[in-house]
Design a protein around this motif. Structure first.
Motif, PDB file in Angstrom:
ATOM      1  N   LYS A 179       0.829  -1.208   0.000  1.00 45.86           N
ATOM      2  CA  LYS A 179       0.000   0.000   0.000  1.00 45.86           C
ATOM      3  C   LYS A 179       0.864   1.260   0.000  1.00 45.86           C
ATOM      4  CE  LYS A 179      -4.086  -2.008   2.186  1.00 45.86           C
ATOM      5  NZ  LYS A 179      -4.974  -2.004   3.364  1.00 45.86           N
ATOM      6  N   THR A 180       1.993   1.209   0.702  1.00 45.48           N
ATOM      7  CA  THR A 180       2.869   2.383   0.729  1.00 45.48           C
ATOM      8  C   THR A 180       3.468   2.629  -0.666  1.00 45.48           C
ATOM      9  OG1 THR A 180       4.565   0.898   1.595  1.00 45.48           O
ATOM     10  CG2 THR A 180       3.509   2.357   3.180  1.00 45.48           C
ATOM     11  N   GLN A 181       3.856   1.538  -1.331  1.00 49.63           N
ATOM     12  CA  GLN A 181       4.395   1.710  -2.703  1.00 49.63           C
ATOM     13  C   GLN A 181       3.315   2.276  -3.630  1.00 49.63           C
ATOM     14  OE1 GLN A 181       5.619  -2.342  -3.265  1.00 49.63           O
ATOM     15  NE2 GLN A 181       7.783  -1.896  -2.897  1.00 49.63           N
TER      16      GLN A 181
ATOM     17  N   PRO B  10      -4.252   2.116  -1.017  1.00 48.94           N
ATOM     18  CA  PRO B  10      -3.626   2.852   0.084  1.00 48.94           C
ATOM     19  C   PRO B  10      -4.554   3.898   0.711  1.00 48.94           C
ATOM     20  CG  PRO B  10      -2.796   3.611  -2.037  1.00 48.94           C
ATOM     21  CD  PRO B  10      -3.669   2.430  -2.326  1.00 48.94           C
ATOM     22  N   ILE B  11      -4.327   4.125   1.992  1.00 46.39           N
ATOM     23  CA  ILE B  11      -5.075   5.159   2.717  1.00 46.39           C
ATOM     24  C   ILE B  11      -4.093   6.253   3.120  1.00 46.39           C
ATOM     25  CG2 ILE B  11      -6.387   5.660   4.820  1.00 46.39           C
ATOM     26  CD1 ILE B  11      -7.300   2.705   4.790  1.00 46.39           C
TER      27      ILE B  11
ATOM     28  N   ASP C 124      -0.933  -0.593   8.501  1.00 43.44           N
ATOM     29  CA  ASP C 124      -0.783  -0.588   7.052  1.00 43.44           C
ATOM     30  C   ASP C 124      -1.430   0.639   6.399  1.00 43.44           C
ATOM     31  OD1 ASP C 124       0.292  -1.590   4.788  1.00 43.44           O
ATOM     32  OD2 ASP C 124      -1.227  -3.134   4.430  1.00 43.44           O
ATOM     33  N   ILE C 125      -1.358   1.772   7.111  1.00 41.97           N
ATOM     34  CA  ILE C 125      -1.789   3.035   6.519  1.00 41.97           C
ATOM     35  C   ILE C 125      -0.582   3.570   5.734  1.00 41.97           C
ATOM     36  CG2 ILE C 125      -2.677   5.365   7.007  1.00 41.97           C
ATOM     37  CD1 ILE C 125      -4.563   2.949   7.751  1.00 41.97           C
TER      38      ILE C 125
ATOM     39  N   ASP D 182       8.849   3.551   2.152  1.00 43.01           N
ATOM     40  CA  ASP D 182       7.842   4.069   1.229  1.00 43.01           C
ATOM     41  C   ASP D 182       6.719   4.848   1.911  1.00 43.01           C
ATOM     42  OD1 ASP D 182       9.011   3.093  -1.139  1.00 43.01           O
ATOM     43  OD2 ASP D 182       8.320   1.071  -0.633  1.00 43.01           O
ATOM     44  N   PHE D 183       6.650   4.795   3.223  1.00 46.99           N
ATOM     45  CA  PHE D 183       5.604   5.549   3.931  1.00 46.99           C
ATOM     46  C   PHE D 183       5.722   7.026   3.544  1.00 46.99           C
ATOM     47  CE2 PHE D 183       3.858   7.907   7.530  1.00 46.99           C
ATOM     48  CZ  PHE D 183       2.678   7.222   7.785  1.00 46.99           C
ATOM     49  N   VAL D 184       4.556   7.645   3.310  1.00 45.30           N
ATOM     50  CA  VAL D 184       4.540   8.991   2.741  1.00 45.30           C
ATOM     51  C   VAL D 184       4.127  10.032   3.793  1.00 45.30           C
ATOM     52  CG1 VAL D 184       3.182  10.452   1.185  1.00 45.30           C
ATOM     53  CG2 VAL D 184       4.102   8.275   0.352  1.00 45.30           C
ATOM     54  N   VAL D 185       4.902  11.119   3.869  1.00 44.25           N
ATOM     55  CA  VAL D 185       4.520  12.233   4.753  1.00 44.25           C
ATOM     56  C   VAL D 185       4.272  13.464   3.873  1.00 44.25           C
ATOM     57  CG1 VAL D 185       5.253  13.772   6.622  1.00 44.25           C
ATOM     58  CG2 VAL D 185       5.838  11.322   6.695  1.00 44.25           C
TER      59      VAL D 185
END
Ligand code: SPV
Ligand code: MG
Length: 539
Positions: free
Chosen positions: A3-5, A77-78, A103-104, A149-152
Protein backbone atom coordinates in the motif's frame (compact mmCIF):
# COMPACT_ATOMS: atom_id res chain seq x y z
CA UNK A 1 2.62 -3.84 -4.60
CA UNK A 2 2.42 -2.74 -0.97
CA UNK A 3 0.00 0.00 0.00
CA UNK A 4 2.87 2.38 0.73
CA UNK A 5 4.40 1.71 -2.70
CA UNK A 6 0.99 2.29 -4.31
CA UNK A 7 0.57 5.67 -2.60
CA UNK A 8 4.12 6.70 -3.43
CA UNK A 9 3.44 5.81 -7.06
CA UNK A 10 0.25 7.91 -7.09
CA UNK A 11 2.14 10.86 -5.66
CA UNK A 12 5.00 10.65 -8.14
CA UNK A 13 3.11 9.51 -11.25
CA UNK A 14 3.09 11.89 -14.19
CA UNK A 15 -0.72 11.93 -14.22
CA UNK A 16 -3.25 13.67 -12.05
CA UNK A 17 -4.52 11.06 -9.59
CA UNK A 18 -7.56 11.12 -7.32
CA UNK A 19 -8.33 10.20 -3.74
CA UNK A 20 -11.90 9.96 -2.47
CA UNK A 21 -12.84 10.44 1.14
CA UNK A 22 -13.96 7.57 3.38
CA UNK A 23 -14.83 7.63 7.04
CA UNK A 24 -15.33 4.00 8.04
CA UNK A 25 -14.84 0.47 6.74
CA UNK A 26 -17.96 0.46 4.62
CA UNK A 27 -17.28 3.76 2.86
CA UNK A 28 -13.64 2.76 2.34
CA UNK A 29 -14.79 -0.38 0.57
CA UNK A 30 -17.19 1.64 -1.56
CA UNK A 31 -14.33 3.95 -2.61
CA UNK A 32 -12.24 0.98 -3.66
CA UNK A 33 -15.09 -0.69 -5.54
CA UNK A 34 -15.76 2.54 -7.45
CA UNK A 35 -12.27 2.21 -8.91
CA UNK A 36 -10.29 4.78 -6.91
CA UNK A 37 -6.62 4.05 -6.42
CA UNK A 38 -6.49 5.58 -2.95
CA UNK A 39 -8.51 6.79 0.02
CA UNK A 40 -8.46 10.08 1.89
CA UNK A 41 -9.23 9.36 5.55
CA UNK A 42 -10.75 12.77 6.15
CA UNK A 43 -10.64 14.31 9.60
CA UNK A 44 -13.84 16.23 8.89
CA UNK A 45 -15.73 13.15 7.76
CA UNK A 46 -14.47 10.83 10.48
CA UNK A 47 -15.35 13.32 13.20
CA UNK A 48 -18.72 14.07 11.57
CA UNK A 49 -19.75 10.41 11.38
CA UNK A 50 -19.31 10.36 15.15
CA UNK A 51 -21.36 13.54 15.46
CA UNK A 52 -18.46 15.55 16.88
CA UNK A 53 -16.59 18.57 15.55
CA UNK A 54 -13.49 18.64 13.39
CA UNK A 55 -11.54 20.15 16.29
CA UNK A 56 -9.67 17.14 17.69
CA UNK A 57 -12.63 16.26 19.86
CA UNK A 58 -12.23 12.59 18.98
CA UNK A 59 -8.99 11.19 20.33
CA UNK A 60 -6.24 10.07 17.99
CA UNK A 61 -6.58 6.48 19.17
CA UNK A 62 -10.25 6.55 18.18
CA UNK A 63 -9.14 7.67 14.72
CA UNK A 64 -6.67 4.78 14.64
CA UNK A 65 -9.45 2.36 15.36
CA UNK A 66 -11.50 3.58 12.40
CA UNK A 67 -8.41 3.43 10.20
CA UNK A 68 -7.88 -0.18 11.19
CA UNK A 69 -11.38 -1.10 9.98
CA UNK A 70 -10.83 0.86 6.77
CA UNK A 71 -7.46 -0.73 6.12
CA UNK A 72 -8.63 -4.26 6.89
CA UNK A 73 -11.35 -4.24 4.24
CA UNK A 74 -9.41 -2.57 1.40
CA UNK A 75 -6.36 -3.16 -0.76
CA UNK A 76 -5.75 0.40 -1.89
CA UNK A 77 -3.63 2.85 0.08
CA UNK A 78 -5.07 5.16 2.72
CA UNK A 79 -3.68 8.64 3.26
CA UNK A 80 -4.63 9.87 6.71
CA UNK A 81 -5.62 13.46 7.22
CA UNK A 82 -3.55 13.61 10.39
CA UNK A 83 -4.55 17.18 11.36
CA UNK A 84 -1.56 18.68 13.21
CA UNK A 85 -0.18 15.30 14.23
CA UNK A 86 -2.23 15.35 17.46
CA UNK A 87 0.48 17.10 19.50
CA UNK A 88 4.13 17.96 19.07
CA UNK A 89 6.95 16.10 17.29
CA UNK A 90 6.85 13.33 19.86
CA UNK A 91 3.16 12.59 19.34
CA UNK A 92 3.89 12.67 15.63
CA UNK A 93 6.52 9.94 15.96
CA UNK A 94 4.17 7.67 17.80
CA UNK A 95 1.40 8.36 15.30
CA UNK A 96 3.61 7.26 12.40
CA UNK A 97 4.57 4.06 14.22
CA UNK A 98 0.92 3.22 14.91
CA UNK A 99 -0.15 4.03 11.34
CA UNK A 100 2.51 1.74 9.90
CA UNK A 101 1.31 -1.04 12.18
CA UNK A 102 -2.12 -0.69 10.60
CA UNK A 103 -0.78 -0.59 7.05
CA UNK A 104 -1.79 3.04 6.52
CA UNK A 105 0.28 4.26 3.59
CA UNK A 106 0.85 7.86 4.56
CA UNK A 107 -0.12 10.86 6.64
CA UNK A 108 -0.80 14.47 5.80
CA UNK A 109 -0.13 17.01 8.54
CA UNK A 110 -1.10 20.66 8.51
CA UNK A 111 0.89 23.61 9.82
CA UNK A 112 -1.63 24.82 12.39
CA UNK A 113 -1.89 24.72 16.17
CA UNK A 114 -3.40 21.89 18.20
CA UNK A 115 -6.37 21.66 18.63
CA UNK A 116 -7.02 22.51 15.00
CA UNK A 117 -10.19 23.92 13.49
CA UNK A 118 -11.56 23.00 10.09
CA UNK A 119 -10.09 25.27 7.43
CA UNK A 120 -13.56 26.42 6.30
CA UNK A 121 -14.54 27.75 9.72
CA UNK A 122 -13.12 31.26 10.19
CA UNK A 123 -9.94 30.31 8.38
CA UNK A 124 -8.53 33.83 8.48
CA UNK A 125 -8.43 33.76 12.29
CA UNK A 126 -6.54 30.52 12.53
CA UNK A 127 -3.03 30.42 13.95
CA UNK A 128 -0.24 28.83 11.97
CA UNK A 129 2.51 26.75 13.53
CA UNK A 130 5.99 28.36 13.61
CA UNK A 131 7.90 27.14 10.55
CA UNK A 132 10.82 25.70 12.52
CA UNK A 133 8.56 23.81 14.85
CA UNK A 134 6.57 22.31 11.94
CA UNK A 135 9.79 21.35 10.17
CA UNK A 136 10.84 19.50 13.33
CA UNK A 137 7.57 17.60 13.20
CA UNK A 138 8.13 16.60 9.56
CA UNK A 139 11.66 15.42 10.37
CA UNK A 140 10.44 13.48 13.37
CA UNK A 141 7.79 11.76 11.21
CA UNK A 142 10.33 10.82 8.55
CA UNK A 143 12.77 9.52 11.15
CA UNK A 144 10.04 7.52 12.83
CA UNK A 145 8.89 5.59 9.77
CA UNK A 146 10.32 2.12 9.46
CA UNK A 147 9.04 1.54 5.93
CA UNK A 148 10.92 3.71 3.42
CA UNK A 149 7.84 4.07 1.23
CA UNK A 150 5.60 5.55 3.93
CA UNK A 151 4.54 8.99 2.74
CA UNK A 152 4.52 12.23 4.75
CA UNK A 153 2.70 15.15 3.14
CA UNK A 154 3.04 18.67 4.52
CA UNK A 155 -0.13 20.73 4.24
CA UNK A 156 0.25 24.47 3.92
CA UNK A 157 -2.50 26.56 5.51
CA UNK A 158 -0.95 29.98 4.78
CA UNK A 159 -3.61 30.80 2.14
CA UNK A 160 -6.44 29.71 4.47
CA UNK A 161 -5.09 31.88 7.30
CA UNK A 162 -4.71 34.89 5.00
CA UNK A 163 -0.91 35.15 4.83
CA UNK A 164 -0.73 35.05 1.05
CA UNK A 165 1.35 33.38 -1.61
CA UNK A 166 4.85 34.36 -0.45
CA UNK A 167 4.30 32.89 3.01
CA UNK A 168 2.93 29.74 1.38
CA UNK A 169 6.01 29.45 -0.83
CA UNK A 170 8.38 30.13 2.04
CA UNK A 171 6.77 27.30 3.96
CA UNK A 172 6.82 25.02 0.93
CA UNK A 173 10.59 25.48 0.63
CA UNK A 174 11.13 24.82 4.32
CA UNK A 175 8.94 21.72 4.38
CA UNK A 176 10.63 20.29 1.31
CA UNK A 177 13.96 20.91 2.97
CA UNK A 178 12.73 19.15 6.14
CA UNK A 179 12.03 16.00 4.12
CA UNK A 180 8.34 16.07 3.20
CA UNK A 181 7.46 13.68 0.35
CA UNK A 182 4.81 16.02 -1.03
CA UNK A 183 2.80 19.15 -0.28
CA UNK A 184 -0.90 19.91 0.02
CA UNK A 185 -1.87 23.48 -0.74
CA UNK A 186 -5.27 24.38 0.63
CA UNK A 187 -7.56 27.27 -0.34
CA UNK A 188 -11.05 28.28 0.75
CA UNK A 189 -11.80 30.36 -2.33
CA UNK A 190 -14.59 29.40 -4.72
CA UNK A 191 -12.14 29.84 -7.60
CA UNK A 192 -8.82 28.01 -8.02
CA UNK A 193 -6.71 31.16 -8.46
CA UNK A 194 -4.73 30.83 -5.23
CA UNK A 195 -3.70 27.24 -5.76
CA UNK A 196 -2.94 27.84 -9.44
CA UNK A 197 -0.70 30.80 -8.55
CA UNK A 198 1.08 28.69 -5.96
CA UNK A 199 1.61 25.84 -8.39
CA UNK A 200 2.94 28.20 -11.08
CA UNK A 201 5.51 29.64 -8.69
CA UNK A 202 6.40 26.35 -7.01
CA UNK A 203 7.27 24.62 -10.27
CA UNK A 204 6.58 21.14 -8.91
CA UNK A 205 9.75 20.94 -6.83
CA UNK A 206 7.71 18.43 -4.84
CA UNK A 207 4.41 16.91 -5.97
CA UNK A 208 1.39 18.94 -4.85
CA UNK A 209 -2.07 17.79 -3.76
CA UNK A 210 -5.19 19.96 -3.74
CA UNK A 211 -8.64 19.78 -2.14
CA UNK A 212 -11.15 21.39 -4.54
CA UNK A 213 -14.07 21.42 -2.10
CA UNK A 214 -14.80 25.13 -2.54
CA UNK A 215 -13.57 25.56 -6.13
CA UNK A 216 -15.43 22.44 -7.20
CA UNK A 217 -16.62 24.01 -10.46
CA UNK A 218 -13.08 24.18 -11.85
CA UNK A 219 -12.67 21.77 -14.76
CA UNK A 220 -10.40 18.90 -13.84
CA UNK A 221 -8.38 19.50 -17.00
CA UNK A 222 -7.09 22.73 -15.42
CA UNK A 223 -5.65 20.76 -12.49
CA UNK A 224 -4.10 18.38 -14.99
CA UNK A 225 -2.61 21.19 -17.04
CA UNK A 226 -1.09 22.75 -13.96
CA UNK A 227 0.58 19.45 -13.09
CA UNK A 228 -1.00 18.82 -9.73
CA UNK A 229 -0.23 15.34 -8.48
CA UNK A 230 -3.39 14.51 -6.59
CA UNK A 231 -6.90 15.95 -6.33
CA UNK A 232 -8.65 14.97 -3.12
CA UNK A 233 -12.46 14.76 -3.15
CA UNK A 234 -12.45 15.30 0.57
CA UNK A 235 -15.92 14.86 2.04
CA UNK A 236 -18.37 13.74 -0.63
CA UNK A 237 -19.38 10.31 0.63
CA UNK A 238 -20.07 11.72 4.06
CA UNK A 239 -22.22 14.47 2.56
CA UNK A 240 -23.98 11.98 0.29
CA UNK A 241 -24.77 9.84 3.32
CA UNK A 242 -26.19 12.84 5.17
CA UNK A 243 -28.40 13.78 2.22
CA UNK A 244 -29.76 10.28 1.87
CA UNK A 245 -30.17 9.60 5.55
CA UNK A 246 -32.11 12.85 6.01
CA UNK A 247 -34.37 12.12 3.05
CA UNK A 248 -35.09 8.57 4.12
CA UNK A 249 -35.56 9.44 7.80
CA UNK A 250 -38.05 12.20 6.97
CA UNK A 251 -39.94 9.97 4.56
CA UNK A 252 -40.29 7.08 7.02
CA UNK A 253 -41.25 9.47 9.79
CA UNK A 254 -44.03 10.99 7.72
CA UNK A 255 -45.32 7.80 6.10
CA UNK A 256 -45.07 5.49 9.11
CA UNK A 257 -44.44 2.75 6.58
CA UNK A 258 -41.64 1.70 4.25
CA UNK A 259 -43.42 1.63 0.90
CA UNK A 260 -41.90 4.80 -0.52
CA UNK A 261 -38.32 4.02 0.34
CA UNK A 262 -37.83 0.31 -0.14
CA UNK A 263 -36.92 0.59 -3.83
CA UNK A 264 -34.77 3.69 -3.25
CA UNK A 265 -32.28 2.06 -0.91
CA UNK A 266 -30.07 -0.98 -1.33
CA UNK A 267 -31.47 -4.36 -0.32
CA UNK A 268 -29.94 -5.98 2.75
CA UNK A 269 -28.30 -8.47 0.39
CA UNK A 270 -26.11 -5.62 -0.88
CA UNK A 271 -25.10 -4.84 2.68
CA UNK A 272 -24.22 -8.51 3.17
CA UNK A 273 -22.16 -8.43 -0.03
CA UNK A 274 -20.22 -5.39 1.14
CA UNK A 275 -19.57 -7.18 4.44
CA UNK A 276 -18.37 -10.21 2.48
CA UNK A 277 -20.83 -12.47 4.23
CA UNK A 278 -20.27 -15.09 1.51
CA UNK A 279 -16.68 -15.59 2.61
CA UNK A 280 -17.81 -16.40 6.13
CA UNK A 281 -20.27 -19.01 4.87
CA UNK A 282 -17.48 -20.56 2.82
CA UNK A 283 -15.10 -20.52 5.81
CA UNK A 284 -17.76 -22.12 7.98
CA UNK A 285 -18.04 -24.94 5.48
CA UNK A 286 -14.29 -25.41 5.77
CA UNK A 287 -13.82 -25.01 9.50
CA UNK A 288 -17.14 -26.08 11.03
CA UNK A 289 -17.95 -29.16 8.95
CA UNK A 290 -20.02 -31.26 11.32
CA UNK A 291 -22.01 -28.41 12.76
CA UNK A 292 -22.83 -27.11 9.35
CA UNK A 293 -23.88 -30.27 7.65
CA UNK A 294 -27.63 -29.91 8.03
CA UNK A 295 -29.03 -32.30 10.58
CA UNK A 296 -32.47 -33.82 10.92
CA UNK A 297 -33.88 -35.96 13.70
CA UNK A 298 -36.13 -38.97 13.95
CA UNK A 299 -37.89 -39.48 17.27
CA UNK A 300 -39.42 -42.86 17.99
CA UNK A 301 -42.72 -42.37 19.76
CA UNK A 302 -45.01 -45.21 18.65
CA UNK A 303 -45.43 -47.03 21.94
CA UNK A 304 -48.11 -46.42 24.50
CA UNK A 305 -46.16 -46.68 27.73
CA UNK A 306 -48.29 -49.30 29.46
CA UNK A 307 -46.49 -48.65 32.73
CA UNK A 308 -48.51 -45.44 32.99
CA UNK A 309 -51.89 -47.24 33.11
CA UNK A 310 -54.88 -44.93 32.75
CA UNK A 311 -52.67 -41.89 32.09
CA UNK A 312 -51.95 -43.25 28.64
CA UNK A 313 -55.50 -44.46 27.90
CA UNK A 314 -56.10 -41.80 25.27
CA UNK A 315 -52.58 -40.67 24.39
CA UNK A 316 -49.09 -42.09 24.14
CA UNK A 317 -46.66 -41.28 26.91
CA UNK A 318 -44.77 -38.71 24.84
CA UNK A 319 -47.90 -36.57 25.07
CA UNK A 320 -48.15 -36.74 28.86
CA UNK A 321 -48.28 -33.20 30.12
CA UNK A 322 -46.18 -31.75 32.86
CA UNK A 323 -46.16 -28.08 33.81
CA UNK A 324 -48.52 -27.40 30.96
CA UNK A 325 -46.34 -28.83 28.22
CA UNK A 326 -46.35 -32.26 26.60
CA UNK A 327 -43.17 -34.24 27.08
CA UNK A 328 -42.59 -34.35 23.31
CA UNK A 329 -42.81 -30.54 23.06
CA UNK A 330 -40.15 -30.20 25.73
CA UNK A 331 -37.90 -32.67 23.94
CA UNK A 332 -38.30 -31.10 20.50
CA UNK A 333 -37.63 -27.64 21.98
CA UNK A 334 -34.16 -28.88 22.96
CA UNK A 335 -33.54 -30.11 19.42
CA UNK A 336 -34.65 -26.74 18.08
CA UNK A 337 -32.24 -24.97 20.40
CA UNK A 338 -29.25 -26.71 18.80
CA UNK A 339 -30.52 -25.84 15.33
CA UNK A 340 -32.26 -29.10 14.43
CA UNK A 341 -35.53 -27.93 12.95
CA UNK A 342 -36.37 -30.87 10.74
CA UNK A 343 -37.84 -33.45 13.14
CA UNK A 344 -39.80 -36.52 12.13
CA UNK A 345 -41.82 -38.26 14.84
CA UNK A 346 -42.87 -41.86 14.33
CA UNK A 347 -46.37 -42.27 15.72
CA UNK A 348 -48.30 -45.47 16.45
CA UNK A 349 -50.46 -45.73 19.54
CA UNK A 350 -53.18 -43.03 19.61
CA UNK A 351 -51.47 -41.27 16.75
CA UNK A 352 -54.09 -38.54 16.46
CA UNK A 353 -53.11 -37.36 19.92
CA UNK A 354 -49.64 -36.41 18.66
CA UNK A 355 -50.47 -33.18 16.91
CA UNK A 356 -47.73 -30.69 17.75
CA UNK A 357 -46.97 -28.10 15.07
CA UNK A 358 -43.67 -27.83 13.17
CA UNK A 359 -43.04 -31.59 13.20
CA UNK A 360 -43.22 -34.15 10.40
CA UNK A 361 -44.96 -37.39 11.08
CA UNK A 362 -44.50 -40.96 9.91
CA UNK A 363 -47.00 -43.55 11.15
CA UNK A 364 -46.33 -47.14 12.14
CA UNK A 365 -49.86 -48.45 12.10
CA UNK A 366 -48.66 -51.97 12.94
CA UNK A 367 -47.08 -50.72 16.15
CA UNK A 368 -48.82 -53.38 18.23
CA UNK A 369 -47.26 -56.31 16.45
CA UNK A 370 -43.89 -54.82 15.57
CA UNK A 371 -40.66 -53.76 17.26
CA UNK A 372 -39.22 -50.28 17.16
CA UNK A 373 -36.92 -51.17 14.25
CA UNK A 374 -40.01 -51.25 12.01
CA UNK A 375 -40.82 -47.70 13.11
CA UNK A 376 -37.26 -46.67 12.37
CA UNK A 377 -37.25 -48.37 8.98
CA UNK A 378 -40.39 -46.49 7.96
CA UNK A 379 -38.83 -43.15 8.92
CA UNK A 380 -35.41 -43.92 7.43
CA UNK A 381 -37.04 -44.89 4.11
CA UNK A 382 -37.97 -41.21 3.71
CA UNK A 383 -34.46 -39.89 4.33
CA UNK A 384 -32.09 -42.57 3.01
CA UNK A 385 -30.97 -40.50 0.03
CA UNK A 386 -30.67 -37.35 2.09
CA UNK A 387 -27.59 -35.17 2.37
CA UNK A 388 -28.39 -34.32 5.98
CA UNK A 389 -26.89 -36.07 8.97
CA UNK A 390 -29.40 -37.82 11.18
CA UNK A 391 -29.95 -38.02 14.89
CA UNK A 392 -32.19 -40.82 16.09
CA UNK A 393 -33.69 -40.54 19.54
CA UNK A 394 -36.72 -41.37 21.60
CA UNK A 395 -39.84 -39.31 22.10
CA UNK A 396 -39.70 -39.96 25.81
CA UNK A 397 -36.10 -39.02 26.63
CA UNK A 398 -35.46 -35.55 27.98
CA UNK A 399 -31.95 -34.20 27.52
CA UNK A 400 -29.94 -31.09 28.09
CA UNK A 401 -28.85 -29.43 24.88
CA UNK A 402 -25.13 -29.90 25.43
CA UNK A 403 -25.64 -33.65 24.93
CA UNK A 404 -27.03 -33.07 21.46
CA UNK A 405 -24.24 -30.58 20.82
CA UNK A 406 -21.65 -33.26 21.59
CA UNK A 407 -23.26 -35.56 19.04
CA UNK A 408 -23.41 -32.81 16.44
CA UNK A 409 -19.72 -32.15 16.82
CA UNK A 410 -18.49 -35.68 16.17
CA UNK A 411 -17.39 -36.50 12.67
CA UNK A 412 -17.88 -40.28 13.06
CA UNK A 413 -20.40 -41.98 10.80
CA UNK A 414 -22.09 -43.61 13.77
CA UNK A 415 -21.98 -42.29 17.31
CA UNK A 416 -23.98 -42.96 20.46
CA UNK A 417 -24.23 -41.22 23.81
CA UNK A 418 -23.65 -43.41 26.85
CA UNK A 419 -24.18 -42.47 30.47
CA UNK A 420 -21.18 -43.85 32.33
CA UNK A 421 -22.69 -43.27 35.75
CA UNK A 422 -25.94 -45.10 35.11
CA UNK A 423 -24.23 -48.47 35.41
CA UNK A 424 -24.23 -48.04 39.19
CA UNK A 425 -27.98 -47.57 39.39
CA UNK A 426 -30.66 -50.13 40.11
CA UNK A 427 -31.49 -51.96 36.92
CA UNK A 428 -34.42 -50.63 34.92
CA UNK A 429 -36.84 -52.40 32.68
CA UNK A 430 -34.79 -53.66 29.73
CA UNK A 431 -31.77 -51.42 30.24
CA UNK A 432 -29.58 -50.98 27.18
CA UNK A 433 -26.18 -51.59 28.71
CA UNK A 434 -23.01 -51.23 26.69
CA UNK A 435 -19.56 -52.70 26.67
CA UNK A 436 -17.03 -50.38 25.03
CA UNK A 437 -13.41 -50.42 23.96
CA UNK A 438 -12.59 -48.29 27.01
CA UNK A 439 -14.53 -47.45 30.15
CA UNK A 440 -15.12 -43.79 30.96
CA UNK A 441 -11.80 -42.46 32.26
CA UNK A 442 -9.24 -39.76 31.66
CA UNK A 443 -7.91 -41.92 28.87
CA UNK A 444 -11.29 -42.17 27.16
CA UNK A 445 -11.36 -38.40 27.15
CA UNK A 446 -8.66 -38.23 24.50
CA UNK A 447 -8.77 -41.72 22.94
CA UNK A 448 -11.69 -42.58 20.66
CA UNK A 449 -13.98 -45.13 22.30
CA UNK A 450 -16.08 -47.60 20.32
CA UNK A 451 -19.08 -49.72 21.13
CA UNK A 452 -18.40 -53.46 21.36
CA UNK A 453 -21.80 -54.78 22.30
CA UNK A 454 -25.16 -53.48 23.55
CA UNK A 455 -27.64 -55.58 25.55
CA UNK A 456 -29.72 -55.92 28.70
CA UNK A 457 -27.93 -58.95 30.05
CA UNK A 458 -24.25 -58.03 29.95
CA UNK A 459 -22.16 -59.35 32.83
CA UNK A 460 -21.89 -56.67 35.50
CA UNK A 461 -18.10 -56.49 35.17
CA UNK A 462 -18.34 -55.64 31.46
CA UNK A 463 -20.84 -52.83 31.69
CA UNK A 464 -19.35 -49.45 30.80
CA UNK A 465 -22.62 -47.54 30.96
CA UNK A 466 -26.20 -47.18 29.85
CA UNK A 467 -27.17 -46.08 26.36
CA UNK A 468 -29.23 -42.87 26.39
CA UNK A 469 -31.19 -43.74 23.25
CA UNK A 470 -29.26 -41.27 21.06
CA UNK A 471 -27.65 -42.37 17.81
CA UNK A 472 -26.01 -40.11 15.24
CA UNK A 473 -25.82 -41.38 11.66
CA UNK A 474 -23.93 -39.37 9.08
CA UNK A 475 -25.61 -38.92 5.72
CA UNK A 476 -22.92 -40.95 3.97
CA UNK A 477 -24.08 -44.15 5.72
CA UNK A 478 -27.84 -43.67 5.54
CA UNK A 479 -28.14 -46.08 2.61
CA UNK A 480 -26.24 -48.93 4.34
CA UNK A 481 -28.27 -48.25 7.47
CA UNK A 482 -31.45 -48.72 5.48
CA UNK A 483 -30.12 -51.95 3.95
CA UNK A 484 -29.25 -53.38 7.36
CA UNK A 485 -32.67 -52.41 8.72
CA UNK A 486 -34.34 -54.14 5.78
CA UNK A 487 -32.27 -57.29 6.30
CA UNK A 488 -33.21 -57.35 9.97
CA UNK A 489 -36.84 -56.76 9.06
CA UNK A 490 -36.81 -59.83 6.83
CA UNK A 491 -36.37 -61.97 9.94
CA UNK A 492 -39.85 -62.51 11.48
CA UNK A 493 -38.55 -62.39 15.03
CA UNK A 494 -36.86 -59.06 14.40
CA UNK A 495 -39.93 -57.72 12.59
CA UNK A 496 -41.98 -58.50 15.69
CA UNK A 497 -39.53 -57.49 18.41
CA UNK A 498 -36.44 -55.88 16.92
CA UNK A 499 -35.06 -53.11 19.11
CA UNK A 500 -32.29 -50.56 18.66
CA UNK A 501 -29.64 -52.72 20.41
CA UNK A 502 -30.21 -55.35 17.68
CA UNK A 503 -29.42 -52.71 15.10
CA UNK A 504 -26.26 -51.64 16.95
CA UNK A 505 -24.98 -55.17 17.20
CA UNK A 506 -25.80 -55.79 13.53
CA UNK A 507 -23.80 -52.69 12.58
CA UNK A 508 -20.84 -53.91 14.63
CA UNK A 509 -21.15 -57.36 13.00
CA UNK A 510 -20.80 -55.62 9.64
CA UNK A 511 -17.63 -53.88 10.86
CA UNK A 512 -19.11 -50.44 11.26
CA UNK A 513 -17.51 -48.49 14.07
CA UNK A 514 -19.86 -46.82 16.50
CA UNK A 515 -18.16 -44.06 18.45
CA UNK A 516 -19.12 -43.74 22.11
CA UNK A 517 -19.53 -40.33 23.72
CA UNK A 518 -19.59 -40.60 27.49
CA UNK A 519 -21.71 -38.34 29.64
CA UNK A 520 -22.78 -38.49 33.24
CA UNK A 521 -26.39 -37.47 33.87
CA UNK A 522 -28.35 -34.51 32.48
CA UNK A 523 -30.90 -36.73 30.73
CA UNK A 524 -34.06 -38.49 31.82
CA UNK A 525 -35.73 -41.52 30.31
CA UNK A 526 -39.43 -41.35 31.16
CA UNK A 527 -40.19 -45.00 31.84
CA UNK A 528 -42.41 -44.95 34.89
CA UNK A 529 -44.58 -42.65 36.95
CA UNK A 530 -41.67 -41.85 39.23
CA UNK A 531 -39.81 -40.40 36.25
CA UNK A 532 -42.69 -38.03 35.56
CA UNK A 533 -42.21 -36.59 39.02
CA UNK A 534 -38.50 -36.12 38.32
CA UNK A 535 -39.41 -34.18 35.17
CA UNK A 536 -40.45 -31.26 37.32
CA UNK A 537 -36.91 -31.07 38.69
CA UNK A 538 -35.25 -31.58 35.32
CA UNK A 539 -33.57 -28.26 34.63
C1 SPV B 1 -10.66 17.03 5.73
O1 SPV B 1 -11.22 16.38 4.85
O2 SPV B 1 -10.86 16.85 6.92
C2 SPV B 1 -9.74 18.09 5.36
C3 SPV B 1 -9.99 18.86 4.17
O3 SPV B 1 -8.85 18.37 6.12
S1 SPV B 1 -10.88 20.25 4.67
O4 SPV B 1 -12.07 19.83 5.34
O5 SPV B 1 -11.16 20.94 3.44
O6 SPV B 1 -10.03 21.04 5.54
MG1 MG C 1 -9.12 17.70 7.94
Amino acid sequence: MSKTQQLRQLLYSQNLEFLLEAHNGLSAKIVEEAGFKGIWASGLSISAQWGVRDSNEASWTQILEVLEFMSDVTNIPILLDGDTGYGNFNNMRRLVKKLEQRDIAGVCIEDKQFPKTNSFINGKTQLLAPIDEFCGKIKAAKDAQSNDDFVVIARIEALIAGWGLSEALKRAEAYAEAGADGLLIHSALAIPDEVLAFQKAWQNQLPVAIVPTKYYATPTTIFREFGFAIAIWANHLLRAAVTNMQTVAERIYQDQNLLNIEDKIVPVSEVFRLQNAAELLEAERQYLPSRHTPVRAILLAASRGVEFGELTADKPKCMLTLQGQPLLAQITATYHKVGIKNITVVRGYQKAAINLPQLCYVDNDEYEGTGELVSLLKAVANVASDSQNLIIGYGDVLLKQHILQLLLETSSDFAIVVDAKERDRTPRIRPDYVRCSLPNSTQSFYTPVYLEVMGSTLPESEICGLWTGLLKVSHTVLAPLQTILKTLDDCPEMHAQGRMPHLMNALIAQNYKIEVIYITGHWLDIDEIEDILKMGKFP
